[in-house]
Scaffold this active site. Sequence first.
Site, PDB file in Angstrom:
ATOM      1  N   HIS A 189       0.722  -1.442   0.003  1.00  0.00           N
ATOM      2  CA  HIS A 189      -0.144   0.113  -0.005  1.00  0.00           C
ATOM      3  C   HIS A 189       0.849   1.401  -0.004  1.00  0.00           C
ATOM      4  CE1 HIS A 189      -4.294  -1.609   1.076  1.00  0.00           C
ATOM      5  NE2 HIS A 189      -4.081  -1.150  -0.200  1.00  0.00           N
ATOM      6  N   GLU A 431     -13.881 -16.263 -23.482  1.00  0.00           N
ATOM      7  CA  GLU A 431     -12.527 -16.624 -23.431  1.00  0.00           C
ATOM      8  C   GLU A 431     -12.513 -18.148 -23.507  1.00  0.00           C
ATOM      9  OE1 GLU A 431     -11.372 -15.762 -19.273  1.00  0.00           O
ATOM     10  OE2 GLU A 431     -13.403 -16.371 -18.408  1.00  0.00           O
ATOM     11  N   ASP A 455      -7.275 -16.379 -21.553  1.00  0.00           N
ATOM     12  CA  ASP A 455      -7.648 -17.864 -21.456  1.00  0.00           C
ATOM     13  C   ASP A 455      -8.129 -18.371 -22.794  1.00  0.00           C
ATOM     14  OD1 ASP A 455      -7.613 -19.009 -18.806  1.00  0.00           O
ATOM     15  OD2 ASP A 455      -9.228 -17.577 -18.150  1.00  0.00           O
ATOM     16  N   CYS A 502     -10.426  -7.774 -22.554  1.00  0.00           N
ATOM     17  CA  CYS A 502      -9.998  -7.194 -20.955  1.00  0.00           C
ATOM     18  C   CYS A 502      -8.737  -8.204 -20.959  1.00  0.00           C
ATOM     19  CB  CYS A 502     -10.993  -7.415 -20.116  1.00  0.00           C
ATOM     20  SG  CYS A 502     -11.715  -9.050 -19.743  1.00  0.00           S
TER      21      CYS A 502
END
Length: 570
Positions: A189, A431, A455, A502
Amino acid sequence: MSVEFRGAGVVPGMAVGTIRRVETSLTAAVAAYVSGAQESENEKILAAQAVVGARLTEQMTACSAAGQSLQAAILTTQQLMVQDPMLTEKIQNKTAAGIPAPQAILTATEEEAAIFDAMDDAYLRERAADIRCVGQAIARQVLGISEIDLSGDEAMILTGVTIEPSLLASIPAGRLVGVLLGEGSRTSHAVILARARSLPTIVGVGNFLSQLRDGDEVLLDGEQGLVRLQPTAAEVAFAAAARRQQDLLREKDAALRDLPAVTPDGVRISLLANIGTSAEVVPALEKGAEGIGLFRSEVLFLGRASLPTEEEQYIVYRAAVENCRGKRCVFRTLDIGGDKPLAYLDLPVESNPFLGWRAIRISLDRPDLFQPQLRAILRAGAYGPVAVLLPMIVSAAEVRAARQQLEKARTDLLAEGIACADTVPLGLMIETPAAALTAKILAQQADFFSIGTNDLIQYTLAADRGNPKVSSLYSPFYPAVLQLILQTISAGREAGIPVGMCGEMAGDSYAAVLLLAMGISELSMTAASIPGVKAKLRQVTAKQAKKILGTVLAMDDAAAIEQYLRIILQ
Ligand code: PEP
Ligand code: MG
């Protein structure tokens, strides 16, 4: 010659400044601590948690008011940790065994951190640092050790084994020029915050930290991961020149940020970001993302001891939606199984996990998992536009079943009088070859498509995405993959639904030109790739792209296609 050592560069850039070490070892104070009765120890712990929690809330409110939503989201994560009842119980079990409060806090948080340390997912592993920071802050409060003093006006390089994100967030711009950490990685973070502020950062310098004293002058090269102690005048001058160069580049990226991804002949594509946590939204928007095209919801489920509740999911999804400030956030439903097992779900051991019980298959079989997730997304949708994306679809029947579940979640929420989104578009990840080949049929059931090439490539070419032995086979430029993508985009366009991508292919600026020619409407990628893809799309006309696509579709070799694109699109 100045002394130098190396770590891992996680935020690029050069910085010259003076070391400010911020961790104070608590060992001596813990050893000197005089413990009271169990009850009073527990009271001290609860009081310390309240003080630390209140401090984080105060900083969080200040960050929100200043529009620093990334900082605010990170401080919220730590605040939730401070108040986690399971952590409190763990600490109190230790005081019940006679362990003094500070030691009980540090041991309990260390045990929690060790669970995260052992996780496969890099992002979740980094939550260990957050828990350690929280433990240190509570223990410091019990021990009566005051906050770290950062007064002065020199250009500071904040240095520590780990650094509390709240501390980093509290230092005004201009004072801080770099960050140097003994531990951590690109998803700590503190590092996420440093990146949001473009502060050159190096992590993992380990024992080298002991060579550094407060006030030492150092030069950081965040690209190379290089730390130079007492740099020479020539090195300082070189760093200053490099900084000016970086500032120019950043200005170029920033100038591009608010410009659309539009070709010179007027074809417009939306560029979106892929993320796994709400804290990543703001930096993505700062890179020019026009929304979130893929929120990998499984990140929240991985590496914990139990399922996140609907409420926990809602808090995280709502933070993402709020950070999007009116831009759409697409939540992919749980995509586990395959290479992402969940210990607490007791998933069966499968000989072919990628072909097994994963993603939508689990969600449809387990409404007890699916319903809370859909409800949480719908509830978050009351705060801004959202969409639901289904992973690993192979048939229309799966889509129908999922839509029914989505409708049930909405009907239930309305009946319970809980605010939720009015309409939520339902998208399908394309995918699997099955989905691409039946895209025309699936388009009748879907509001949008998002092609998941990570994928799709492995299933089309029968080449495991994680196996280096077959990595030469794993390319989006294989004609079989390109044909499936083209077929999917054409089917979506014919049906009048938007088609996006994506998978990682979307972030490759050369591939983006082919996808533009195929008629894609959205590309969602790692935020860092957005400026490069945008620059390329603004250079090449749709007409040129179509010609290039024609040539590529007539070629039969993936490596040759890639090479051709690199030459023609230089
Ligand atoms: C994909 O398969 O392309 C994708 C985006 O999903 P993941 O990488 O999470 O499997
Ligand atoms: Mg996938």
